[in-house]
Write a protein that holds these residues in place. Structure first.
Motif, mmCIF file in Angstrom:
data_model
loop_
_atom_site.group_PDB
_atom_site.id
_atom_site.type_symbol
_atom_site.label_atom_id
_atom_site.label_comp_id
_atom_site.label_asym_id
_atom_site.label_seq_id
_atom_site.Cartn_x
_atom_site.Cartn_y
_atom_site.Cartn_z
ATOM 1 N N HIS A 65 10.367 -32.556 -17.195
ATOM 2 C CA HIS A 65 9.013 -32.919 -17.676
ATOM 3 C C HIS A 65 8.193 -31.841 -18.254
ATOM 4 O O HIS A 65 7.000 -31.857 -18.888
ATOM 5 C CB HIS A 65 8.308 -33.829 -16.658
ATOM 6 N N VAL A 66 8.313 -30.656 -17.697
ATOM 7 C CA VAL A 66 7.535 -29.394 -17.929
ATOM 8 C C VAL A 66 8.134 -28.693 -19.096
ATOM 9 O O VAL A 66 7.412 -28.432 -20.089
ATOM 10 C CB VAL A 66 6.937 -28.781 -16.999
ATOM 11 N N TRP A 75 -0.987 -37.973 -13.789
ATOM 12 C CA TRP A 75 -0.766 -37.779 -12.527
ATOM 13 C C TRP A 75 -1.050 -36.636 -11.926
ATOM 14 O O TRP A 75 -0.130 -35.669 -12.371
ATOM 15 C CB TRP A 75 0.865 -38.355 -12.125
ATOM 16 N N ARG A 76 -2.233 -36.468 -11.240
ATOM 17 C CA ARG A 76 -2.378 -35.049 -10.729
ATOM 18 C C ARG A 76 -2.030 -34.785 -9.338
ATOM 19 O O ARG A 76 -1.936 -35.589 -8.482
ATOM 20 C CB ARG A 76 -4.066 -34.885 -10.989
ATOM 21 N N TYR A 100 -2.406 -29.759 -15.803
ATOM 22 C CA TYR A 100 -3.098 -30.315 -14.581
ATOM 23 C C TYR A 100 -3.905 -31.402 -15.393
ATOM 24 O O TYR A 100 -3.633 -32.648 -15.050
ATOM 25 C CB TYR A 100 -3.955 -29.161 -14.030
ATOM 26 N N TYR A 151 11.205 -31.884 -11.817
ATOM 27 C CA TYR A 151 9.762 -32.250 -12.524
ATOM 28 C C TYR A 151 9.618 -30.931 -13.631
ATOM 29 O O TYR A 151 9.212 -31.146 -14.768
ATOM 30 C CB TYR A 151 8.755 -31.978 -11.500
ATOM 31 N N VAL A 209 -2.616 -34.357 -17.675
ATOM 32 C CA VAL A 209 -1.414 -35.081 -17.306
ATOM 33 C C VAL A 209 -2.460 -36.246 -16.251
ATOM 34 O O VAL A 209 -2.984 -36.021 -15.610
ATOM 35 C CB VAL A 209 -0.367 -34.339 -16.243
ATOM 36 N N THR A 219 4.156 -31.738 -7.951
ATOM 37 C CA THR A 219 3.516 -31.183 -9.414
ATOM 38 C C THR A 219 2.702 -29.781 -9.100
ATOM 39 O O THR A 219 2.980 -28.961 -10.262
ATOM 40 C CB THR A 219 2.181 -32.198 -9.415
ATOM 41 N N ILE A 278 3.457 -26.463 -11.484
ATOM 42 C CA ILE A 278 2.442 -25.818 -12.193
ATOM 43 C C ILE A 278 2.196 -24.402 -11.650
ATOM 44 O O ILE A 278 1.874 -23.436 -12.696
ATOM 45 C CB ILE A 278 1.125 -26.799 -11.998
#
Ligand code: GCO
Ligand code: MG
Length: 405
Positions: free
Chosen positions: A52-53, A78-79, A73, A48, A76, A84, A88
């Protein structure tokens, strides 16, 4: 000139157990370290982050921690969810580390400064039977702890999560590609545990805090029975009595018992806690500072709790790295409604990779005064310990049905 995020690396290593570490390097040469470990799902968080980040962070201003949090957060689709939020949270910790280093101050100073001198801490005390538990209590009392979590074996069960049968501590996950099976029986547990807590209370006297964790295994009415049966022994808290999804259950438990309830190590946003807090169905918010989105988000949960006289007790098992442990301590030191901090401790190999400035003395922790979070990650040492699959066990009841975690 404004500093920029130049590079984001994600490192998975396994000094005795797996950890996911984020390294943020800025254009002015600062390095911030974050932890994004999610026990048994480490590679999912690493992907992830990596896929993606990390690409989104390059070029951003590392000083804008809150804006980056909002971007990752709210920006995006999908929270929430553990993967996830661990990702974060890990980024958030690394950015707070950078910010502290950029102004040469420990993070707790940036959060408003200390509101206490030291942080009351509990550690795990396990004994397969009551005599072994008493010995383990003596060991932890001699180490200076003023608060102890007490877990024991259950007669008729061959193994119980979190309880070793020999001496020494335990590791929540076992190495191997498949989770270990344990057999579980709530009836046997419920009949035995009051005897264990009674013996522990008799052994330590009235002034040591005792805690117990039921690891989400009970039905609501069983949990109510347990709360009632443990009331005479003055527990600091009874943790995770029922599975986290059914928050209504805590109402029923409350109707039957005044035992203080802690819940939430599997929750990860303020939304997961909101109803429990405003309906006053819990006494301690139990999320880890990293799994709940990092310092930026966790402290909002703790502040909401404070409105209702509810305290927080951050999750601190061996399966979050010393970076999260340290981040928790900076929050604990600077936030009025701290209840207690969990400190399970680490295998000695962990300190070969993570060099921490926090200290433990007479049962109290302190984050230290190094700039940032105060934990440096040794990449060379980490390279000696590659990822190895490891999983928490799972349980079936005696008739073979899978039980709740
Ligand atoms: C605790 C926890 C741990 C968890 C572990 C799961 O209160 O410390 O319940 O023992 O089971 O962190 O990954
Ligand atoms: Mg727990």
């Amino acid at each position: 000139m404004t500093s920029r995020i130049e590079k984001v690396d994600v490192i998975v290593c396994s000094p005795s157990r797996n950890f996911v570490t984020i390294k943020v390097t800025t254009s002015d040469g600062l390095v911030g370290w974050g932890d994004a470990t999610l026990n048994g799902r480490e590679l999912a968080v690493a992907s992830y982050l990596q896929d993606h980040v990390a690409p989104l962070l390059i070029g951003l201003d590392p000083d804008r921690i809150e804006d980056i949090w909002q971007f990752l957060y709210r920006g995006v689709y999908w929270r929430r969810g553990p993967v996830t939020m661990a990702a974060i949270g890990g980024v958030d910790l690394a950015l707070w580390d950078v910010k502290g280093k950029s102004v040469n101050r420990p993070v707790y100073q940036l959060l408003g400064g200390a509101v206490r001198e030291k942080i009351l801490t509990y550690t795990h005390t396990v004994g397969w039977d009551i005599p072994a538990l008493k010995d383990a209590l003596d060991v932890n009392l001699a180490r200076g702890f003023k608060a102890l979590r007490v877990q024991s074996g259950v007669p008729g069960l061959d193994s119980v999560y979190g309880v070793t049968q020999g001496v020494g501590g335990y590791e929540p996950a076992t190495r191997g590609a498949y989770p270990k099976l344990e057999m579980w029986d709530s009836g046997k547990y419920l009949r035995h545990v009051p005897k264990v807590i009674e013996a522990a209370r008799e052994h330590v006297g009235p002034d040591i805090e005792l805690l117990h964790d039921a690891h989400h295994r009970l039905t609501p009415i069983q949990a109510a029975q347990l709360g009632k049966s443990l009331e005479p022994f003055g527990l600091f808290w009874l943790e995770d009595v029922t599975p986290g999804e059914n928050q209504e259950a805590l109402k029923l438990i409350r109707e039957h018992s005044t035992i203080p309830l802690a819940i939430g190590e599997v929750f990860n946003t303020i939304w997961d806690f909101k109803d429990l807090i405003i309906n006053q169905q819990l006494d301690y918010v139990r999320c880890s500072v990293m799994h709940a989105g990092g310092i930026s988000h966790a402290r909002r949960i703790f502040d909401l709790a404070a409105l209702y006289g509810i305290k927080f007790g951050p999750h601190g098992p061996s399966d979050i790295s010393p970076i999260t442990m340290s981040a928790s301590l900076h929050v604990d030191l600077s936030t009025p409604n701290l209840g207690i901090q969990e400190f399970m401790g680490y295998d000695p190999l962990v300190s070969e990779v993570f060099h921490s400035s926090y200290t433990l003395k007479d049962g109290y922790l302190h984050p230290g005064d190094n700039p940032g979070l105060g934990v440096e990650f040794d990449e060379k040492a980490a390279a000696k310990f590659p990822y190895a699959p490891a999983y928490l066990p799972y349980a079936r009841s005696l008739d073979g049905t899978v039980t709740d975690w």
